[in-house]
Design a protein around this motif. Structure first.
Motif, PDB file in Angstrom:
ATOM      1  N   LYS A  90     -29.433  -0.629  60.049  1.00 48.53           N
ATOM      2  CA  LYS A  90     -29.278   0.503  59.115  1.00 48.53           C
ATOM      3  C   LYS A  90     -30.604   1.196  58.824  1.00 48.53           C
ATOM      4  O   LYS A  90     -30.717   2.420  58.909  1.00 48.53           O
ATOM      5  CB  LYS A  90     -28.686   0.013  57.773  1.00 48.53           C
ATOM      6  CG  LYS A  90     -27.312  -0.600  57.899  1.00 48.53           C
ATOM      7  CD  LYS A  90     -26.843  -1.184  56.578  1.00 48.53           C
ATOM      8  CE  LYS A  90     -27.578  -2.433  56.155  1.00 48.53           C
ATOM      9  NZ  LYS A  90     -27.441  -3.580  57.057  1.00 48.53           N
ATOM     10  N   THR A  91     -31.602   0.384  58.472  1.00 47.03           N
ATOM     11  CA  THR A  91     -32.884   0.968  58.093  1.00 47.03           C
ATOM     12  C   THR A  91     -33.535   1.664  59.284  1.00 47.03           C
ATOM     13  O   THR A  91     -34.092   2.755  59.162  1.00 47.03           O
ATOM     14  CB  THR A  91     -33.799  -0.131  57.509  1.00 47.03           C
ATOM     15  OG1 THR A  91     -33.111  -0.713  56.393  1.00 47.03           O
ATOM     16  CG2 THR A  91     -35.131   0.414  57.068  1.00 47.03           C
ATOM     17  N   THR A  92     -33.414   1.026  60.447  1.00 51.12           N
ATOM     18  CA  THR A  92     -33.975   1.622  61.659  1.00 51.12           C
ATOM     19  C   THR A  92     -33.239   2.917  61.998  1.00 51.12           C
ATOM     20  O   THR A  92     -33.844   3.917  62.395  1.00 51.12           O
ATOM     21  CB  THR A  92     -33.878   0.622  62.833  1.00 51.12           C
ATOM     22  OG1 THR A  92     -34.423  -0.624  62.396  1.00 51.12           O
ATOM     23  CG2 THR A  92     -34.631   1.101  64.044  1.00 51.12           C
ATOM     24  N   SER A  97     -37.800   3.609  54.256  1.00 48.33           N
ATOM     25  CA  SER A  97     -36.836   2.969  53.360  1.00 48.33           C
ATOM     26  C   SER A  97     -37.313   1.624  52.815  1.00 48.33           C
ATOM     27  O   SER A  97     -37.226   1.369  51.620  1.00 48.33           O
ATOM     28  CB  SER A  97     -35.517   2.785  54.123  1.00 48.33           C
ATOM     29  OG  SER A  97     -34.572   2.164  53.311  1.00 48.33           O
ATOM     30  N   ASP A  98     -37.800   0.748  53.694  1.00 50.73           N
ATOM     31  CA  ASP A  98     -38.221  -0.589  53.240  1.00 50.73           C
ATOM     32  C   ASP A  98     -39.702  -0.569  52.865  1.00 50.73           C
ATOM     33  O   ASP A  98     -40.520  -1.225  53.484  1.00 50.73           O
ATOM     34  CB  ASP A  98     -37.963  -1.633  54.340  1.00 50.73           C
ATOM     35  CG  ASP A  98     -36.481  -1.951  54.504  1.00 50.73           C
ATOM     36  OD1 ASP A  98     -35.666  -1.364  53.772  1.00 50.73           O
ATOM     37  OD2 ASP A  98     -36.147  -2.796  55.348  1.00 50.73           O
ATOM     38  N   TYR A  99     -40.023   0.175  51.794  1.00 56.25           N
ATOM     39  CA  TYR A  99     -41.442   0.362  51.480  1.00 56.25           C
ATOM     40  C   TYR A  99     -41.992  -0.671  50.505  1.00 56.25           C
ATOM     41  O   TYR A  99     -43.189  -0.790  50.327  1.00 56.25           O
ATOM     42  CB  TYR A  99     -41.674   1.769  50.909  1.00 56.25           C
ATOM     43  CG  TYR A  99     -40.964   2.029  49.594  1.00 56.25           C
ATOM     44  CD1 TYR A  99     -41.572   1.714  48.389  1.00 56.25           C
ATOM     45  CD2 TYR A  99     -39.699   2.587  49.566  1.00 56.25           C
ATOM     46  CE1 TYR A  99     -40.911   1.949  47.183  1.00 56.25           C
ATOM     47  CE2 TYR A  99     -39.042   2.823  48.378  1.00 56.25           C
ATOM     48  CZ  TYR A  99     -39.640   2.500  47.188  1.00 56.25           C
ATOM     49  OH  TYR A  99     -38.992   2.720  46.013  1.00 56.25           O
ATOM     50  N   LYS A 110     -36.785  -7.012  55.830  1.00 57.28           N
ATOM     51  CA  LYS A 110     -35.427  -6.502  55.652  1.00 57.28           C
ATOM     52  C   LYS A 110     -35.284  -5.854  54.276  1.00 57.28           C
ATOM     53  O   LYS A 110     -36.100  -6.082  53.377  1.00 57.28           O
ATOM     54  CB  LYS A 110     -34.393  -7.604  55.839  1.00 57.28           C
ATOM     55  CG  LYS A 110     -34.383  -8.650  54.764  1.00 57.28           C
ATOM     56  CD  LYS A 110     -33.186  -9.536  55.027  1.00 57.28           C
ATOM     57  CE  LYS A 110     -33.063 -10.611  53.975  1.00 57.28           C
ATOM     58  NZ  LYS A 110     -31.981 -11.516  54.255  1.00 57.28           N
ATOM     59  N   SER A 111     -34.206  -5.077  54.121  1.00 49.68           N
ATOM     60  CA  SER A 111     -34.013  -4.360  52.867  1.00 49.68           C
ATOM     61  C   SER A 111     -33.553  -5.301  51.766  1.00 49.68           C
ATOM     62  O   SER A 111     -32.731  -6.189  51.990  1.00 49.68           O
ATOM     63  CB  SER A 111     -32.962  -3.272  53.050  1.00 49.68           C
ATOM     64  OG  SER A 111     -33.192  -2.553  54.242  1.00 49.68           O
ATOM     65  N   VAL A 112     -34.121  -5.102  50.592  1.00 49.73           N
ATOM     66  CA  VAL A 112     -33.742  -5.874  49.414  1.00 49.73           C
ATOM     67  C   VAL A 112     -33.130  -4.927  48.375  1.00 49.73           C
ATOM     68  O   VAL A 112     -32.252  -5.296  47.618  1.00 49.73           O
ATOM     69  CB  VAL A 112     -34.977  -6.603  48.837  1.00 49.73           C
ATOM     70  CG1 VAL A 112     -34.691  -7.182  47.467  1.00 49.73           C
ATOM     71  CG2 VAL A 112     -35.445  -7.704  49.787  1.00 49.73           C
ATOM     72  N   LEU A 146     -28.214   6.879  51.792  1.00 45.90           N
ATOM     73  CA  LEU A 146     -28.399   5.742  50.898  1.00 45.90           C
ATOM     74  C   LEU A 146     -28.442   4.509  51.784  1.00 45.90           C
ATOM     75  O   LEU A 146     -27.407   4.067  52.292  1.00 45.90           O
ATOM     76  CB  LEU A 146     -27.248   5.674  49.903  1.00 45.90           C
ATOM     77  CG  LEU A 146     -27.194   6.858  48.928  1.00 45.90           C
ATOM     78  CD1 LEU A 146     -25.761   7.266  48.659  1.00 45.90           C
ATOM     79  CD2 LEU A 146     -27.913   6.514  47.634  1.00 45.90           C
ATOM     80  N   ASP A 147     -29.642   4.013  52.029  1.00 44.33           N
ATOM     81  CA  ASP A 147     -29.789   2.843  52.899  1.00 44.33           C
ATOM     82  C   ASP A 147     -29.652   1.598  52.023  1.00 44.33           C
ATOM     83  O   ASP A 147     -30.366   1.441  51.038  1.00 44.33           O
ATOM     84  CB  ASP A 147     -31.162   2.874  53.584  1.00 44.33           C
ATOM     85  CG  ASP A 147     -31.362   1.668  54.495  1.00 44.33           C
ATOM     86  OD1 ASP A 147     -30.352   1.123  54.983  1.00 44.33           O
ATOM     87  OD2 ASP A 147     -32.529   1.265  54.707  1.00 44.33           O
ATOM     88  N   THR A 148     -28.712   0.723  52.398  1.00 44.01           N
ATOM     89  CA  THR A 148     -28.448  -0.439  51.541  1.00 44.01           C
ATOM     90  C   THR A 148     -28.831  -1.740  52.240  1.00 44.01           C
ATOM     91  O   THR A 148     -28.895  -1.791  53.463  1.00 44.01           O
ATOM     92  CB  THR A 148     -26.938  -0.526  51.201  1.00 44.01           C
ATOM     93  OG1 THR A 148     -26.220  -0.737  52.425  1.00 44.01           O
ATOM     94  CG2 THR A 148     -26.442   0.727  50.526  1.00 44.01           C
ATOM     95  N   PRO A 149     -29.071  -2.793  51.459  1.00 42.46           N
ATOM     96  CA  PRO A 149     -29.317  -4.095  52.082  1.00 42.46           C
ATOM     97  C   PRO A 149     -28.002  -4.703  52.556  1.00 42.46           C
ATOM     98  O   PRO A 149     -26.961  -4.501  51.923  1.00 42.46           O
ATOM     99  CB  PRO A 149     -29.910  -4.942  50.949  1.00 42.46           C
ATOM    100  CG  PRO A 149     -29.775  -4.148  49.698  1.00 42.46           C
ATOM    101  CD  PRO A 149     -29.134  -2.843  49.998  1.00 42.46           C
TER     102      PRO A 149
HETATM  103 MG   LIG Z   1     -32.244  -2.511  56.007  1.00 39.01          MG
END
Ligand SMILES: [Mg+2]
Ligand SMILES: Nc1nc2c(ncn2[C@@H]2O[C@H](COP(=O)(O)OP(=O)(O)O)[C@@H](O)[C@H]2O)c(=O)[nH]1
Length: 707
Positions: free
Chosen positions: A22-24, A49-51, A60-62, A79-82
């Motif tokens: 997703k983030t990529t 997004s994962d800043y 990874k996204s939190v 809206l990028d989600t974990p």
């Molecule tokens: Mg992610």
């Protein structure tokens, strides 16, 4: 920054199992649209997004992130989600404000457990959803298997719009059956060449196009007629059909991508811009049960879906504009508190960055700084508005831990920090348990709780210790007894005198009345800790004055709150006061309270007291392969299986398990199933603790009294 009209805005939530890309994908879309000139990656820890530090550390996204891009005049808010269930609190708010979803499937694994759960959430919100099969460049990629699993899990609505010419190392082209074109990507990805579909793939493309056309026509009679008449539909007719089918969740178009190689995103963005609904085409749920349709012509209003706080900035509110145009200086009202809110700076958000704007039009997602006393779920509108949106539903917590500061004197600082954390992440629940004499943190899993530990340390500079929380046991009795107590004291001046006779019985729903007693008054008390105390006044001939009854009840309640056996709370008991005596001078309320307390305590201990423990109903969702392990683990936790269910390759097990045995369950489940299972739990009931365990428990709970 351009200001976009609502019909040129798309609010899209990216959903999918952790690691599906997703983030990529978001990073690639933003880059491909030209909105950002560099393309970051997870491994280089430089995505938009994962800043946050913790996300770079974990790779990874939190947290969910609000991003945006411009694709040929359409503003796409992403809206990028974990993906990890530990952080699904972050998915709830993003789902709430999105108007459509991109559900990412990892072609290495197909439909995974989290994908399944996330799909349910899109179903509940009737969210139009597009499927993206990602990682087609991976050597383990299996497009066909992924599609088969998707159809099995999500139904016949899954409609293939694209398939890869080849996958794995050789992935370089996507065949599109809506455009009947092949997109061939340069080595470094990016803008593809449009080529005719090669002879070898024509039959497959035509077959899939027919399937797509039929799926589209099926939902629309006009299209169906056209289809029968001409044997086909043109691209624009198909588009109209897709719009309708997606809105009714009859069709889930499926696209191909390799976010890693920057392939496939342009076509997805065009499709979102052409077919996915704009904010005016979706409604938002109101507290009243009605739905609100966003309109730029209404007076200004917004819904706050997240609040965070940053050093040097202060409070940051993420909002969806739900009416009119928001401008700095607008005076509005927070419908929850009735307090005035003056808008200050308004911004468009890009990960950690903000771009100031002079207005935000209805339908857009934006950020406002320094709003006073606002929290996620608040509706803010004009003075005479009656707009109030339904609150955001967060997932039920699955794990608890007790915590305390290591340094004495920092308790208040901890309480404040926890309050702030709870406000920024409503999927966390902080409980100050009087009963257990512990501060208990409820969260969605070990990883979630560890992130809070990390936050407390890094952001709030607090050194805290996590401990296994105590269990809220209950006491009850199993047989009927009579008890009496005479409280008599003669010391100097006024004396103390009271005598009570009690009949004490286990209470249960629908138990018969006492015909042997003269029941004059019944009080049925719902105890604040669950269960009941039924208190009956059965006094004959005025041997105890009515005015002493509240004191007698108070004495009994005091002992119920601190059970006679272990100090745990007592429940489900019926007490009848049927005899006693008083003294014209020495009897008073305090004396009756003491007499009642003593009689109750003695009676209780003679009535075969029994310790009860909280039982939870758990539902585990897991891939079938792990069924055996999970089942035997559940029975080793004194679990009772209630039932099993399967949906595609995903199994569900329902069981009831004592809370005591659920400590660390999330963690165990994760390691048992390589992170592929999820579980939810809800309080079910109290049940007797087996005798062998009761002894151990008693030792534990005695410590509570001392501690
Ligand atoms: Mg992610
Ligand atoms: N081979 C390959 N790897 C990818 C692709 N997309 C993402 N990845 C990798 O998969 C991992 C997880 O990606 P990420 O974007 O963090 O997934 P998320 O958890 O869904 O946000 C990272 O190591 C990415 O580099 C892709 O299309 N192909």
């Amino acid at each position: 920054m351009n200001i976009y009209q609502p019909r040129n805005i798309r609010n899209v939530v990216l959903l999918g199992h952790s690691g599906s890309g997703k983030t990529t994908l978001a990073e690639t879309m933003i880059f491909e649209s030209g909105t950002s000139s560099k393309r970051g990656s997870i491994l280089q820890k430089n995505t938009i997004s994962d800043y946050r530090e913790i996300e770079k550390e974990k790779e990874k996204s939190v947290y969910s992130s609000l991003l945006h891009l411009d694709w040929r005049g359409t503003k796409i808010n992403l809206l990028d989600t974990p993906g990890s269930p530990d952080f699904w609190g972050q998915v709830s708010d993003s789902l709430y404000v999105a108007d459509s979803a991109l559900v990412i499937l990892n072609s290495e694994a197909g439909v995974e457990v989290s994908t399944e759960a996330i799909w349910k959430a899109t179903e509940q919100k009737s969210l139009p959803s597009i499927l993206v099969v990602n990682k087609l460049d991976s050597e383990f990629s299996d497009f066909q298997k992924t599609v088969d699993m998707a159809k099995e899990s999500f139904g016949r609505g899954v409609a293939i719009v694209q398939f890869p010419y080849s996958e794995g190392e050789d992935f370089h082209a996507i065949i599109d059956v809506l455009k009947m074109t092949m997109y061939e990507f340069p080595e470094a990805g990016g803008r593809p060449d449009k080529l005719p579909i090669p002879e070898s793939q024509k039959a497959q493309a035509e077959l899939l196009q027919n399937e797509l056309v039929e799926a589209i026509a099926e939902n629309d009679e006009t299209l169906l007629d056209l289809y029968f008449e001409h044997g086909k539909l043109d691209e624009y007719q198909m588009r109209d059909g897709l719009i309708l089918g997606m809105q009714q969740r009859e069709i889930f178009p499926l696209f191909c991508a390799s976010a890693g190689r920057n392939a496939g995103t342009g076509r997805i963005m065009s499709f979102i811009s052409n077919v996915s609904p704009n904010p005016l085409q979706r409604s938002m749920p109101l507290k009243s049960g009605e739905n609100h349709t966003i309109s730029p012509d209404d007076s200004p209003s917004f819904f706050a879906f997240k609040t965070i706080s940053e050093p040097h900035v202060g409070d940051i509110t993420f909002l969806k504009a739900t009416g009119g145009e928001l401008k700095p200086g607008d005076d509005l009202i927070n419908m929850r508190t009735d307090n005035g809110i003056r808008l200050g700076g308004l911004f468009i958000n890009q990960g950690s960055k903000r771009i100031e704007v002079n207005k935000v039009i209805a339908g857009d997602l934006a950020v406002a700084l320094k709003l006073k006393d606002i929290q996620a779920g608040d509706t803010v509108a004009g003075k005479n508005s009656d707009l109030e949106f339904e609150p955001i539903q967060y997932p039920d917590t699955t794990m608890r831990v007790a915590l305390r500061v290591k340094k004495e004197g920092e308790e208040d600082k901890l309480a404040n920090a926890l309050h702030q954390i709870e406000r920024e992440d409503p999927s966390v629940e902080v409980e100050q348990s009087q009963e257990l004499q512990q501060t208990i943190l409820h969260g969605l899993g070990e990883e979630h709780l560890n992130v809070i530990h990390h936050l407390l340390k890094e952001r709030f500079k607090l050194d805290v210790e996590f401990m296994t929380p105590r269990i809220p046991y209950r006491e009850t009795i199993t047989k009927k007894v009579e008890a009496r107590y005479k409280h008599k004291k003669q010391s100097g001046g006024a004396g103390q005198y009271a005598e009570v006779y009690l009949s004490i019985e286990p209470w249960y729903e629908g138990m018969p009345d006492r015909n042997d007693l003269n029941v004059r008054d019944v009080q049925e008390l719902d105890l604040e800790w669950g269960g009941k105390l039924v208190f009956q006044n059965c006094i004959v001939g005025g041997v105890i004055d009515n005015r002493f009854m509240p004191a007698i009840l108070k004495g009994i309640m005091d002992k119920m709150a601190k059970g006679p056996m272990s100090g745990c709370r007592a429940r489900d008991i019926r007490v009848s006061v049927y005899d006693g005596s008083m003294h014209s001078v020495d009897s008073n309320e305090a004396a009756f309270k003491t007499a009642a307390l003593m009689a109750f305590k003695e009676g209780f201990l003679n009535a075969n007291p029994q310790l009860m423990e909280p039982i939870y109903e758990v539902e585990v969702t897991l891939p079938a392969d792990y069924m055996g392990d999970v089942m035997s683990d559940l029975s080793s936790r004194r679990g009772q299986i209630l039932g099993m269910d399967s949906e595609g390759s995903i199994q569900k097990v329902k069981a009831i398990v004592p809370l005591k045995e659920l400590d660390q369950y999330t963690t165990r489940l994760k390691s048992m199933t390589q992170g592929s299972a999820t579980y939810s739990r809800n309080f079910h009931s109290y049940a007797p603790v087996p005798q062998d365990i009761q002894k151990r428990v008693m030792e534990d709970t005695l410590q509570v009294e001392e501690g």
